[in-house]
Design an enzyme around this catalytic site. Structure first.
Site, PDB file in Angstrom:
ATOM      1  N   GLU A 194      41.650   8.869 -50.020  1.00 26.49           N
ATOM      2  CA  GLU A 194      41.698   9.341 -51.410  1.00 26.49           C
ATOM      3  C   GLU A 194      41.386   8.241 -52.418  1.00 26.49           C
ATOM      4  OE1 GLU A 194      44.531  12.066 -49.102  1.00 26.49           O
ATOM      5  OE2 GLU A 194      43.923   9.957 -49.063  1.00 26.49           O
ATOM      6  N   THR A 233      40.296  13.649 -44.643  1.00 30.27           N
ATOM      7  CA  THR A 233      41.416  12.906 -44.093  1.00 30.27           C
ATOM      8  C   THR A 233      41.535  13.214 -42.608  1.00 30.27           C
ATOM      9  OG1 THR A 233      42.957  14.699 -44.598  1.00 30.27           O
ATOM     10  CG2 THR A 233      42.637  13.020 -46.299  1.00 30.27           C
ATOM     11  N   LYS A 282      66.158   5.987 -41.260  1.00 30.63           N
ATOM     12  CA  LYS A 282      67.401   6.053 -42.032  1.00 30.63           C
ATOM     13  C   LYS A 282      68.573   6.040 -41.059  1.00 30.63           C
ATOM     14  CE  LYS A 282      69.396   8.145 -46.142  1.00 30.63           C
ATOM     15  NZ  LYS A 282      69.264   9.184 -47.193  1.00 30.63           N
ATOM     16  N   TRP A 316      68.200   2.368 -45.169  1.00 32.12           N
ATOM     17  CA  TRP A 316      66.804   2.375 -44.754  1.00 32.12           C
ATOM     18  C   TRP A 316      66.454   1.144 -43.927  1.00 32.12           C
ATOM     19  CZ3 TRP A 316      64.677   6.891 -45.318  1.00 32.12           C
ATOM     20  CH2 TRP A 316      65.022   7.711 -46.388  1.00 32.12           C
TER      21      TRP A 316
END
Length: 542
Positions: free
Chosen positions: A332, A187, A440, A445
């Site tokens: 992944e 990654t 937020k 949100w």
């Protein structure tokens, strides 16, 4: 009663064997680091891969050991894809855009036995070599005439073409266990050390099958495929393997990824399909528009790695007749999880509705299942509105990181992606934010990607990034960072007014900051963490 069918292992070498036997005449074209263009066939690729497999054995590389590559997209890199994995060792692609300390960590963590590199990266390799103990041999991916006259690597440096020339192509690919490792990718490591994801032969072949399907990348023998996405990052989204499976012409761009170089290569080689991240396509579209030109052969492009804006989709489709396939995946996931291809009835919808669908990352490939869950882990409805943590599972999803003492990241058999998403009634998933990027404000949100998508629709905007900035009253408020197009006179108030009627009033950013550029990470994504560090206190200081 058991089925009376043959059992043959799903191994990477079988892809090359198929390409050699059934598509041996098909071309692979590469722009080389040396500056010229190299052409040969799948038949020649297979012979040279077998020669390199013999060379690896001479170098003492054992099954299961890692072999590093630090290279651009090209035919020698393709040879190593099969020579390493096909002989039972593990191909470890290294990302040259990582910091030297991260590269050193990755090489040492993987315990690479040999590292192959393009000559572009000789200075980088010379900086990394003193920091690691694992590679005993380095191989410059060039011929004898282009080898460096002097190098700090001294007697540990070998020449790729010398190794090829010293060995013949008499090599039988071993029947390795399909569940054994074939390749390793780390990654990007924007926070903490990078983590290794170890792909198996089985998972790679299954991923190749699924990604080539008509509702995925829709690849076939009549295609000329240009993988702009790097071979050093999640195996160029599987395109080198897919091309072998279907017998497509492959066109490798080498190190030149600017708009002019890509456009010339697309036209010269009559590329029909390509794949890459939005930042690369911005440069290509800008070059084509400046020429007043269009594409004579290219008919579709896969865009992933970051959200594709509606403005980019419209530019490709309306101006250049190039279909956009919006995709999503992760290291992944090998990497592809979803691709946005229409269902039959959707092709007759009005264009605005089609574009609304194409803004989504799409439907899961067969072999991948997904769901969104709420704060208590409860599965949320597929209504296109309920946003939650995106979870996936499937045949090519990681269940553990390589050489890690950490517990498995899985939650009840599902991999937590770190994305916030919705899924509609037809199975189309849309990323609304990364969990670390969501804003937020006053307990509610706000999607930063939705703000960015609106900004991209303005003709004066080249790049738009929305981040959460701390606010004395609302905790956080969206702050919009914008790179203007050349010669644009766009002002902040004008751009903010552009949001009226396009998003909820309380979603509208409080301010616009114009910047000359934004930081881009090793995989082509904007590094929002750096922008938050720089601008995260903006509303506390104005």
């Amino acid at each position: 009663m058991q089925g009376l069918m043959m059992q043959q292992p799903l191994v990477v070498a079988s892809l090359l064997t198929h390409a050699e036997r059934h598509h041996g005449e098909q071309l692979i074209v590469s722009r080389r680091v040396e500056g010229d263009v190299h052409r040969y066939t799948y038949r020649q690729l297979a012979k040279r891969a077998r020669r390199m497999a013999n060379a690896l054995a001479t170098l003492g590389v054992q099954p299961g050991e890692r072999v590093g590559t630090l290279a651009w997209n090209g035919y020698r890199h393709m040879e190593l894809y099969f020579a390493v994995s096909g002989s039972g060792s593990v191909l470890h692609t290294l990302n040259p855009r990582l910091h030297v300390d991260q590269l050193a960590y990755i090489i040492e963590h993987a315990q690479d036995r040999v590292v192959f590199f393009d000559m572009t990266f000789l200075p980088l390799i010379e900086s990394v070599a003193p920091l690691v103990r694992s590679p005993k041999v380095y191989v410059a991916m060039t011929d004898r005439a282009n080898m460096p006259q002097e190098s700090s690597l001294a007697d540990r440096l070998l020449c790729y073409e010398d190794l090829i020339n010293l060995h013949d192509d008499a090599f039988d690919w071993p029947l390795v266990d399909e569940n054994s490792a074939c390749s390793l990718c780390y990654t990007s490591g924007t926070t903490g050390n990078p983590k290794g994801v170890l792909y198996s032969h089985r998972s790679t072949v299954l991923h190749t099958y699924a990604a080539a399907l008509p509702d995925a990348m829709n690849c076939c023998a009549s295609d000329a495929i240009l993988p702009v996405v790097p071979m050093f990052h999640v195996n160029a989204w599987g395109l080198p393997y897919i091309a072998c499976m279907v017998g497509a012409k492959l066109v490798f761009p080498g190190p030149a990824l600017d708009g002019k170089s890509l456009y010339e290569l697309i036209e010269e080689e009559q590329v029909t399909m390509s794949a890459g991240v939005p930042t690369v396509w911005q440069g290509l579209l800008a070059h084509v528009d400046a020429l007043g030109a269009t594409f004579s052969s290219m008919r579709r492009t896969v865009i992933g790695g970051a959200a594709c804006s509606t403005a980019m989709t419209e530019a490709f489709q309306n101006c250049h007749r190039v279909d956009v396939l919006h995709a999503w995946g992760m290291t992944e996931l090998s990497p592809i999880g979803t691709i946005c291809s229409f269902k039959g009835f959707q092709r007759s919808l009005p264009m605005p509705q089609q574009l609304e669908i194409q803004a989504k990352q799409g439907r899961s490939l067969y072999g991948i299942d997904m769901k969104v869950v709420g704060p208590q882990g409860e599965e949320l409805p597929w209504d296109g509105k309920s946003a939650g943590d995106l979870m996936v599972r499937g045949h090519w999803v990681a269940q553990q990181y390589f050489a890690s003492d950490d517990a498995s990241p899985l939650r009840d058999g599902w991999f937590p992606t770190g994305d916030i998403a919705t899924i509609d009634g037809y199975g189309f998933m849309q990323i609304t934010d990364r969990s670390k990027d969501v804003i937020k404000s006053g307990g509610e949100w706000i999607s930063s990607s939705a703000i960015e998508n609106v900004a991209y629709l303005h003709p004066g905007v080249s790049t738009a990034v929305c981040i959460a900035a701390r606010h004395p009253k609302w905790d956080e408020r969206p702050l919009l960072l914008v790179v203007k197009k050349p010669d644009s006179k766009l002002a902040g108030d004008e751009l903010l007014a552009y949001f009226d009627g396009r998003v909820a009033r309380w979603w509208k950013p409080d301010a616009v900051v114009f910047v000359d550029s934004v930081p881009i990470g090793a995989t082509g994504k904007v590094l929002k963490n750096q922008l938050r560090e720089r601008f995260g206190s903006y509303y506390l200081t104005v």
